[in-house]
Design an enzyme around this catalytic site. Structure first.
Site, PDB file in Angstrom:
ATOM      1  N   PRO A   2      15.014  41.348  35.259  1.00  0.00           N
ATOM      2  CA  PRO A   2      16.242  40.618  35.574  1.00  0.00           C
ATOM      3  C   PRO A   2      16.538  40.642  37.075  1.00  0.00           C
ATOM      4  CG  PRO A   2      16.602  42.294  33.884  1.00  0.00           C
ATOM      5  CD  PRO A   2      15.254  42.534  34.459  1.00  0.00           C
ATOM      6  N   GLU A   3      16.815  39.467  37.632  1.00  0.00           N
ATOM      7  CA  GLU A   3      17.233  39.349  39.023  1.00  0.00           C
ATOM      8  C   GLU A   3      18.680  38.856  39.038  1.00  0.00           C
ATOM      9  OE1 GLU A   3      14.306  37.290  41.472  1.00  0.00           O
ATOM     10  OE2 GLU A   3      12.690  37.914  40.157  1.00  0.00           O
TER      11      GLU A   3
END
Ligand code: ZN
Length: 278
Positions: A2-3
């Site tokens: 996840p960014e």
């Protein structure tokens, strides 16, 4: 992994479904997820607290509580924060923490690789962020990012552009996927030495950063085939279908048709078009 867009999508889901809810009880089955405080302390700090705010900086979430503290959630490699409205729904494998709320719903922290973590921080600034997150760099969505700012960040740096863009102490929230997409949109190669980026290029990169991250948030993030990102409802994101270069080594560039090049930059796989990017 996840960014920023994926974590922002989770934040929005929490904001919609969890604010105003009070914690009734907490079940911890994964000690590594609560390694900073331990299960007993997390339980003591969270029980009977009400969630009042949900803020994000980079890839960190801070859920503000009614006693001024905040529950910090860092998903890291494979963490998921699910809001399950039907507590009877079967537990996903690798569910490590379950926070039961007063409306019968549950926040479940799922993390196959167990790099993620949760802890309660007492020192929270007026912006709702725990003070220890102050070491993070500029958040392009919360703070904005200008060409002048980026030019200052890159000036004199020997590291490749991609390494600077993904250094969380400089700019918070960008990882492998969005760094490649930003460089493509800005028409700059990710392996350029940061110090050689000229001012007009810095402006293009800053603009591309805002555009790519906003579009990805709107598409509710990227879910890759082998990765596990899901939003709080368990749904996948849609932005992966729009990746121009990430994961497309050897395929035709969507702009010019030449094959996308795959290289390693400081050990991380990276993709760019040698024709469109300089
Ligand atoms: Zn191209």
């Amino acid at each position: 992994v996840p960014e920023l867009p994926e974590v922002e999508t989770v934040r929005r889901g929490i904001e919609r479904g969890v604010l105003g809810r009070t914690v009734r009880s907490i079940a911890v089955t994964g000690a590594r997820t609560v390694r900073r405080q331990g299960a007993d302390e997390l339980r003591a700090r969270l029980t009977d607290r009400r969630f009042e705010s949900a803020v994000r900086r980079g890839k960190y979430l801070a859920l503000g509580l009614d006693d001024g503290s905040a529950l910090v959630v860092h998903l890291r490699m494979s963490g998921q924060l699910l809001h399950v409205t039907d507590a009877g729904q079967a537990m996903a494998p690798h569910t490590h923490v379950v926070v039961r709320l007063d409306d019968g719903s549950e926040l479940r922290f799922v993390d196959p690789r167990t790099f993620g973590e949760m802890y309660v921080s007492d020192e929270v600034g007026e912006d709702g962020l725990p003070v220890e997150l102050a070491r993070l760099g500029v958040d392009p969505i919360v703070d904005g990012l200008t060409g002048a700012q980026l030019a200052r960040i890159l000036a004199g740096r020997r590291s490749p552009l991609k390494v600077a863009l993904t250094d969380q102490r400089l700019i918070a929230g960008i990882g492998n996927i969005y760094a490649d997409e930003i460089c493509f949109r800005a028409r700059v190669r990710p392996d350029r030495r940061s110090a050689t980026i000229e001012r007009p290029e810095a402006t293009r990169i800053a603009k591309a950063t805002l555009k790519i991250l906003s579009d990805a948030i709107e598409a509710r993030g990227s879910s890759l085939r082998d990765a596990r990102y899901r939003d709080v409802s368990g749904d996948l994101g849609n932005y992966q279908d729009r990746h121009a270069v990430y994961g497309r080594a050897g395929l035709a560039c969507r702009r010019c048709g030449n094959p996308i090049v795959g290289v390693r930059i400081s050990g991380r796989s990276s993709c760019y078009c040698g024709h469109c990017q300089r």
